[in-house]
Design an enzyme around this catalytic site. Structure first.
Site, PDB file in Angstrom:
ATOM      1  N   ASP A 155      -3.047  -7.839   0.833  1.00 58.67           N
ATOM      2  CA  ASP A 155      -2.515  -7.244  -0.401  1.00 58.67           C
ATOM      3  C   ASP A 155      -1.663  -6.011  -0.145  1.00 58.67           C
ATOM      4  O   ASP A 155      -1.272  -5.342  -1.103  1.00 58.67           O
ATOM      5  CB  ASP A 155      -3.664  -6.875  -1.345  1.00 58.67           C
ATOM      6  CG  ASP A 155      -4.460  -5.669  -0.849  1.00 58.67           C
ATOM      7  OD1 ASP A 155      -4.832  -5.648   0.346  1.00 58.67           O
ATOM      8  OD2 ASP A 155      -4.695  -4.741  -1.641  1.00 58.67           O
TER       9      ASP A 155
ATOM     10  N   ASP B 125      -7.468 -10.090   4.792  1.00 54.92           N
ATOM     11  CA  ASP B 125      -7.815  -8.684   4.595  1.00 54.92           C
ATOM     12  C   ASP B 125      -9.071  -8.646   3.734  1.00 54.92           C
ATOM     13  O   ASP B 125      -9.474  -9.656   3.138  1.00 54.92           O
ATOM     14  CB  ASP B 125      -6.639  -7.976   3.914  1.00 54.92           C
ATOM     15  CG  ASP B 125      -6.964  -6.549   3.532  1.00 54.92           C
ATOM     16  OD1 ASP B 125      -7.418  -5.782   4.400  1.00 54.92           O
ATOM     17  OD2 ASP B 125      -6.782  -6.208   2.341  1.00 54.92           O
TER      18      ASP B 125
ATOM     19  N   ASP C 271     -10.552  -5.364   1.558  1.00 54.98           N
ATOM     20  CA  ASP C 271     -10.434  -4.599   0.314  1.00 54.98           C
ATOM     21  C   ASP C 271      -9.152  -4.969  -0.423  1.00 54.98           C
ATOM     22  O   ASP C 271      -8.057  -4.877   0.135  1.00 54.98           O
ATOM     23  CB  ASP C 271     -10.431  -3.097   0.606  1.00 54.98           C
ATOM     24  CG  ASP C 271     -11.712  -2.632   1.269  1.00 54.98           C
ATOM     25  OD1 ASP C 271     -12.686  -2.398   0.559  1.00 54.98           O
ATOM     26  OD2 ASP C 271     -11.743  -2.537   2.515  1.00 54.98           O
TER      27      ASP C 271
END
Length: 220
Positions: free
Chosen positions: A171, A12, A14
């Site tokens: 996240d 991922d 961000d």
């Protein structure tokens, strides 16, 4: 491959590779300012990140007084324009990211990004840190017409990277669900833009620093 168990490591963007909170919060607050609303704190914006900029805007409006009719459609282009113009003012790679990518490169592992951010913005942002060209592929939230938690972006990443055993690092619950839906192991980072403790995301593994990633992957 020096015996390394994975051919592809997907990330991922961000909250995983890059700490983009300050610039994303600034873009949300720019949009809110067009409605004469008070800015939100970065802590308030943090859990709004993960499903793309439009969702972030909607959540920002909701948190600051409600979502007026037509506001999202009107403010979304303004948010994107501001964000692209200020995309790397505060953003930085998380500690250990570059060293981990260097090590994966040395091991012959292909790395890739699968993000719900628009592909164009993802490429611009990664380019600011000389990371775009290091990725075998970059798949954004608008690349395929579906986004995480759909497994399709991870399947596309695997195909575009030439196939092989895959692990995905993220996240958010969307990252973990996308990995599970695609049938690949997941690693959650505890330092990202979490809306709950990392241990509650349901990932197969959790790391607290990128220094832990490659030793962990050797054991999976």
């Amino acid at each position: 491959m020096n015996g390394f168990p994975f051919a592809i490591v997907g990330f991922d963007l961000d909250g995983t590779l890059l700490d983009t909170l300050g610039d994303l919060a600034a873009a949300v607050n720019h949009a809110l300012g067009l409605l004469d609303r008070a800015p939100l704190s970065t802590d308030a914006v943090r859990p709004m990140i993960g499903r793309g900029a439009k969702h972030m805007l909607e959540e920002g409006l909701r948190a600051s007084g409600g979502v007026p009719d037509g506001a999202v459609e009107r403010l979304y282009p303004e948010l994107l324009h501001f964000y692209e113009a200020h995309i790397a003012v505060h953003s930085r790679p998380f500690p250990g990211v570059v060293a981990a990518l260097d090590r994966l490169d040395a091991l012959g592992v292909r790395t890739a990004v699968v993000t719900n951010k628009a592909e164009h913005l993802a490429r611009v942002l990664l380019g600011e840190f000389d990371l775009a060209d290091r990725m075998a592929t970059i798949i954004g939230g608008d690349t395929l017409g579906v986004r995480k938690p759909s497994p399709e972006p991870i399947h596309a990443m695997t195909q575009q990277c030439g196939g092989g055993r895959v692990v995905f690092v993220g996240d958010s619950i969307y990252d973990v669900m996308a990995a599970k839906n695609a049938g690949v192991p997941s690693v959650a980072v505890s330092f990202g833009f979490l809306d709950r403790p990392a241990e509650e995301l349901g990932a197969d593994h959790v790391i607290d620093h990128f220094d832990e990633l490659i030793p962990l992957l050797r054991t999976i």
